[in-house]
Design a protein around this motif. Structure first.
Motif, PDB file in Angstrom:
ATOM      1  N   GLY A   1      17.443  23.193 -47.406  1.00 25.02           N
ATOM      2  CA  GLY A   1      17.290  24.527 -48.000  1.00 25.02           C
ATOM      3  C   GLY A   1      15.892  25.102 -47.895  1.00 25.02           C
ATOM      4  N   ALA A   2      14.944  24.374 -47.266  1.00 27.35           N
ATOM      5  CA  ALA A   2      13.583  24.913 -47.122  1.00 27.35           C
ATOM      6  C   ALA A   2      13.556  25.973 -46.024  1.00 27.35           C
ATOM      7  CB  ALA A   2      12.611  23.790 -46.783  1.00 27.35           C
ATOM      8  N   LYS A   3      12.598  26.888 -46.133  1.00 28.99           N
ATOM      9  CA  LYS A   3      12.324  27.838 -45.042  1.00 28.99           C
ATOM     10  C   LYS A   3      11.157  27.281 -44.241  1.00 28.99           C
ATOM     11  CE  LYS A   3      15.312  31.044 -45.981  1.00 28.99           C
ATOM     12  NZ  LYS A   3      16.498  31.142 -45.123  1.00 28.99           N
ATOM     13  N   ILE A   4      11.280  27.348 -42.931  1.00 24.06           N
ATOM     14  CA  ILE A   4      10.257  26.754 -42.068  1.00 24.06           C
ATOM     15  C   ILE A   4       9.418  27.834 -41.399  1.00 24.06           C
ATOM     16  CG2 ILE A   4       9.834  25.103 -40.186  1.00 24.06           C
ATOM     17  CD1 ILE A   4      11.516  23.955 -42.570  1.00 24.06           C
ATOM     18  N   ILE A   5       8.112  27.686 -41.449  1.00 23.05           N
ATOM     19  CA  ILE A   5       7.210  28.535 -40.664  1.00 23.05           C
ATOM     20  C   ILE A   5       6.668  27.633 -39.554  1.00 23.05           C
ATOM     21  CG2 ILE A   5       5.103  29.931 -40.682  1.00 23.05           C
ATOM     22  CD1 ILE A   5       5.674  30.574 -43.637  1.00 23.05           C
ATOM     23  N   ASP A   6       7.111  27.920 -38.336  1.00 24.62           N
ATOM     24  CA  ASP A   6       6.881  27.019 -37.202  1.00 24.62           C
ATOM     25  C   ASP A   6       5.751  27.593 -36.324  1.00 24.62           C
ATOM     26  OD1 ASP A   6       6.998  25.827 -34.684  1.00 24.62           O
ATOM     27  OD2 ASP A   6       9.180  25.627 -34.695  1.00 24.62           O
ATOM     28  N   ALA A   7       4.576  26.964 -36.409  1.00 23.90           N
ATOM     29  CA  ALA A   7       3.409  27.510 -35.693  1.00 23.90           C
ATOM     30  C   ALA A   7       3.606  27.505 -34.176  1.00 23.90           C
ATOM     31  CB  ALA A   7       2.153  26.724 -36.056  1.00 23.90           C
ATOM     32  N   ASP A   8       4.302  26.495 -33.637  1.00 23.77           N
ATOM     33  CA  ASP A   8       4.534  26.477 -32.188  1.00 23.77           C
ATOM     34  C   ASP A   8       5.416  27.646 -31.761  1.00 23.77           C
ATOM     35  OD1 ASP A   8       2.976  24.306 -31.481  1.00 23.77           O
ATOM     36  OD2 ASP A   8       4.587  22.841 -31.721  1.00 23.77           O
ATOM     37  N   ALA A   9       6.432  27.958 -32.577  1.00 31.13           N
ATOM     38  CA  ALA A   9       7.316  29.087 -32.248  1.00 31.13           C
ATOM     39  C   ALA A   9       6.526  30.389 -32.324  1.00 31.13           C
ATOM     40  CB  ALA A   9       8.501  29.123 -33.212  1.00 31.13           C
ATOM     41  N   ILE A  10       5.657  30.488 -33.326  1.00 27.62           N
ATOM     42  CA  ILE A  10       4.833  31.695 -33.465  1.00 27.62           C
ATOM     43  C   ILE A  10       3.863  31.794 -32.288  1.00 27.62           C
ATOM     44  CG2 ILE A  10       3.018  32.781 -34.874  1.00 27.62           C
ATOM     45  CD1 ILE A  10       4.535  31.653 -37.354  1.00 27.62           C
ATOM     46  N   ALA A  11       3.312  30.638 -31.875  1.00 28.04           N
ATOM     47  CA  ALA A  11       2.373  30.628 -30.737  1.00 28.04           C
ATOM     48  C   ALA A  11       3.074  31.125 -29.467  1.00 28.04           C
ATOM     49  CB  ALA A  11       1.815  29.224 -30.526  1.00 28.04           C
ATOM     50  N   ARG A  12       4.383  30.874 -29.355  1.00 23.83           N
ATOM     51  CA  ARG A  12       5.133  31.385 -28.191  1.00 23.83           C
ATOM     52  C   ARG A  12       5.401  32.880 -28.352  1.00 23.83           C
ATOM     53  NH1 ARG A  12       7.104  26.088 -28.129  1.00 23.83           N
ATOM     54  NH2 ARG A  12       8.678  26.419 -29.724  1.00 23.83           N
ATOM     55  N   MET A  13       5.711  33.267 -29.583  1.00 24.16           N
ATOM     56  CA  MET A  13       6.045  34.673 -29.846  1.00 24.16           C
ATOM     57  C   MET A  13       4.872  35.609 -29.537  1.00 24.16           C
ATOM     58  SD  MET A  13       7.240  36.142 -33.498  1.00 24.16           S
ATOM     59  CE  MET A  13       5.659  36.806 -33.991  1.00 24.16           C
ATOM     60  N   ILE A  14       3.664  35.189 -29.901  1.00 23.75           N
ATOM     61  CA  ILE A  14       2.515  36.106 -29.739  1.00 23.75           C
ATOM     62  C   ILE A  14       2.079  36.260 -28.272  1.00 23.75           C
ATOM     63  CG2 ILE A  14       1.647  35.879 -32.121  1.00 23.75           C
ATOM     64  CD1 ILE A  14      -0.490  34.144 -29.795  1.00 23.75           C
ATOM     65  N   VAL A  15       2.650  35.440 -27.375  1.00 26.34           N
ATOM     66  CA  VAL A  15       2.360  35.647 -25.943  1.00 26.34           C
ATOM     67  C   VAL A  15       3.657  35.962 -25.165  1.00 26.34           C
ATOM     68  CG1 VAL A  15       0.226  34.283 -25.862  1.00 26.34           C
ATOM     69  CG2 VAL A  15       2.421  33.140 -25.458  1.00 26.34           C
ATOM     70  N   ALA A  16       4.626  36.519 -25.883  1.00 28.62           N
ATOM     71  CA  ALA A  16       5.910  36.878 -25.247  1.00 28.62           C
ATOM     72  C   ALA A  16       5.653  37.931 -24.169  1.00 28.62           C
ATOM     73  CB  ALA A  16       6.860  37.429 -26.301  1.00 28.62           C
ATOM     74  N   PRO A  17       6.557  38.043 -23.178  1.00 27.64           N
ATOM     75  CA  PRO A  17       6.368  39.058 -22.136  1.00 27.64           C
ATOM     76  C   PRO A  17       6.109  40.444 -22.738  1.00 27.64           C
ATOM     77  CG  PRO A  17       8.208  37.641 -21.572  1.00 27.64           C
ATOM     78  CD  PRO A  17       7.762  37.231 -22.952  1.00 27.64           C
ATOM     79  N   GLY A  18       5.083  41.104 -22.197  1.00 26.67           N
ATOM     80  CA  GLY A  18       4.763  42.460 -22.651  1.00 26.67           C
ATOM     81  C   GLY A  18       3.872  42.520 -23.893  1.00 26.67           C
ATOM     82  N   SER A  19       3.577  41.376 -24.492  1.00 23.11           N
ATOM     83  CA  SER A  19       2.786  41.397 -25.737  1.00 23.11           C
ATOM     84  C   SER A  19       1.300  41.570 -25.456  1.00 23.11           C
ATOM     85  CB  SER A  19       3.006  40.098 -26.522  1.00 23.11           C
ATOM     86  OG  SER A  19       2.477  39.018 -25.766  1.00 23.11           O
ATOM     87  N   GLN A  20       0.597  42.014 -26.497  1.00 25.95           N
ATOM     88  CA  GLN A  20      -0.861  42.153 -26.409  1.00 25.95           C
ATOM     89  C   GLN A  20      -1.514  40.783 -26.240  1.00 25.95           C
ATOM     90  OE1 GLN A  20      -2.444  44.076 -29.853  1.00 25.95           O
ATOM     91  NE2 GLN A  20      -3.667  45.480 -28.619  1.00 25.95           N
ATOM     92  N   GLY A  21      -0.934  39.777 -26.910  1.00 27.06           N
ATOM     93  CA  GLY A  21      -1.466  38.420 -26.811  1.00 27.06           C
ATOM     94  C   GLY A  21      -1.440  37.927 -25.368  1.00 27.06           C
ATOM     95  N   LEU A  22      -0.315  38.173 -24.693  1.00 24.40           N
ATOM     96  CA  LEU A  22      -0.199  37.740 -23.288  1.00 24.40           C
ATOM     97  C   LEU A  22      -1.235  38.469 -22.429  1.00 24.40           C
ATOM     98  CD1 LEU A  22       1.201  36.130 -21.065  1.00 24.40           C
ATOM     99  CD2 LEU A  22       2.878  37.966 -20.858  1.00 24.40           C
ATOM    100  N   GLN A  23      -1.380  39.757 -22.688  1.00 22.86           N
ATOM    101  CA  GLN A  23      -2.383  40.538 -21.940  1.00 22.86           C
ATOM    102  C   GLN A  23      -3.768  39.931 -22.088  1.00 22.86           C
ATOM    103  OE1 GLN A  23      -2.804  44.727 -22.860  1.00 22.86           O
ATOM    104  NE2 GLN A  23      -0.665  45.075 -22.300  1.00 22.86           N
ATOM    105  N   GLN A  24      -4.104  39.559 -23.312  1.00 20.69           N
ATOM    106  CA  GLN A  24      -5.434  38.980 -23.576  1.00 20.69           C
ATOM    107  C   GLN A  24      -5.606  37.641 -22.870  1.00 20.69           C
ATOM    108  OE1 GLN A  24      -6.640  38.837 -27.762  1.00 20.69           O
ATOM    109  NE2 GLN A  24      -5.425  40.643 -28.160  1.00 20.69           N
ATOM    110  N   VAL A  25      -4.548  36.817 -22.890  1.00 19.04           N
ATOM    111  CA  VAL A  25      -4.616  35.504 -22.229  1.00 19.04           C
ATOM    112  C   VAL A  25      -4.810  35.689 -20.725  1.00 19.04           C
ATOM    113  CG1 VAL A  25      -3.278  33.421 -21.648  1.00 19.04           C
ATOM    114  CG2 VAL A  25      -3.307  34.258 -24.001  1.00 19.04           C
ATOM    115  N   LEU A  26      -4.062  36.627 -20.150  1.00 17.38           N
ATOM    116  CA  LEU A  26      -4.152  36.852 -18.696  1.00 17.38           C
ATOM    117  C   LEU A  26      -5.490  37.481 -18.310  1.00 17.38           C
ATOM    118  CD1 LEU A  26      -0.525  38.131 -17.997  1.00 17.38           C
ATOM    119  CD2 LEU A  26      -1.446  35.851 -17.533  1.00 17.38           C
ATOM    120  N   ALA A  27      -6.015  38.348 -19.192  1.00 23.27           N
ATOM    121  CA  ALA A  27      -7.312  38.972 -18.910  1.00 23.27           C
ATOM    122  C   ALA A  27      -8.381  37.887 -18.824  1.00 23.27           C
ATOM    123  CB  ALA A  27      -7.655  39.983 -19.997  1.00 23.27           C
ATOM    124  N   HIS A  28      -8.207  36.831 -19.632  1.00 22.01           N
ATOM    125  CA  HIS A  28      -9.211  35.764 -19.644  1.00 22.01           C
ATOM    126  C   HIS A  28      -8.974  34.707 -18.561  1.00 22.01           C
ATOM    127  CE1 HIS A  28     -12.369  33.379 -21.465  1.00 22.01           C
ATOM    128  NE2 HIS A  28     -11.628  32.338 -21.165  1.00 22.01           N
TER     129      HIS A  28
END
Ligand SMILES: CC(C)(COP(=O)(O)OP(=O)(O)OC[C@H]1O[C@@H](n2cnc3c(N)ncnc32)[C@H](O)[C@@H]1O)[C@@H](O)C(=O)NCCC(=O)NCCS
Ligand SMILES: Nc1ncnc2c1ncn2[C@@H]1O[C@H](COP(=O)(O)OP(=O)(O)OP(=O)(O)O)[C@@H](O)[C@H]1O
Length: 205
Positions: free
Chosen positions: A26-53
């Motif tokens: 019954g716990a709710k999970i906040i999964d940092a690895d899933a979030i780390a994937r979400m913030i670099v999803a295709p088209g995201s600002q995070g992905l743009q920043q990673v690619l710029a670097h």
């Protein structure tokens, strides 16, 4: 009052497996690895920043990040890993804290923060307790190689890129050995909550 449990541990030490068990309870999970994937999803600002670097060489034809290739680079070069962390961690933190606030507002009884770099990011300040999952290094290496389909040297590099167990254990409230299989750790997990009389929210079916 929401009880916030942090779970951390070395790569492939069983954090997600233990978190999934708590989700069933019954716990709710906040999964940092899933979030780390979400913030670099295709088209995201995070992905743009990673690619710029790191360069367009890390972009797949379908617009996604070439994770294996970037992993090969950063887990064999601490400077590159620090630079990736500097881009991604502020975005990951923002999302983690947003999810935590949402669950607190909803009055969820138990929230699990499943974060590999929990102590590195000082997330213990948001937790009522922190567990560290550990496993014998031979089993860890085998699990990692099998799960990620990695050659031994690459798996070893990933383990070496992280802080060691002693560093985590010294800061944790409890250490859970997942090497003995579920029959070894599940009853211990149940007991942790029973002893402290912590109840889970009823799950909506
Ligand atoms: C380098 C990347 C692209 C490799 O992707 P890949 O799909 O192969 O691995 P995945 O993201 O599933 O991570 C697997 C495990 O590697 C370890 N790991 C990941 N990032 C890091 C890091 N920055 N430092 C140390 N260990 C890490 C963790 O144990 C994690 O559970 C990816 O790990 C990444 O973007 N890392 C930076 C973001 C981050 O720190 N994530 C961890 C959550 S806080
Ligand atoms: N007690 C166990 N017995 C057997 N296999 C296990 C056990 N716990 C975990 N595993 C297996 O080991 C692998 C790693 O486990 P898991 O994904 O839970 O680790 P993790 O700590 O969340 O990893 P990461 O740091 O990469 O996110 C998985 O393939 C999982 O199925």
């Amino acid at each position: 009052m929401t009880y916030v449990l942090g779970i951390t541990g070395g790569i492939a030490s069983g954090k997600s497996t233990v978190s999934q068990y708590l989700a069933q309870k019954g716990a709710k999970i906040i999964d940092a690895d899933a979030i780390a994937r979400m913030i670099v999803a295709p088209g995201s600002q995070g992905l743009q920043q990673v690619l710029a670097h790191f360069g367009k060489a890390y972009l797949a034809p379908d617009g996604s990040l070439l994770r294996r290739k970037l992993g090969q680079l950063v887990f064999s070069d601490p400077k590159q890993l620090t630079e990736l962390n500097e881009i991604t961690h502020p975005l990951i933190r923002e999302e983690i804290l947003m999810q935590l606030q949402k669950y607190r507002q909803k009055g969820v009884a138990v929230v699990v923060l499943d974060i590999p770099l929990l102590f590195e990011g000082h997330y213990e300040q948001y937790c009522d307790a922190v567990w560290v999952t550990v496993v014998d290094e031979t089993i860890q290496l085998a699990r990692l190689q099998q799960r990620n389909q990695l050659p031994k040297v690459e798996a070893q590099a990933r383990i070496k890129a992280q802080k060691n167990n002693a560093w985590r254990i010294a800061q944790a409230d409890w250490t859970l050995d997942t090497g003995k299989g579920p029959l070894g750790w599940k009853p211990q997990v149940d007991q942790w909550f029973e002893l402290r009389q912590i109840r889970f929210s009823k799950k909506k079916e």
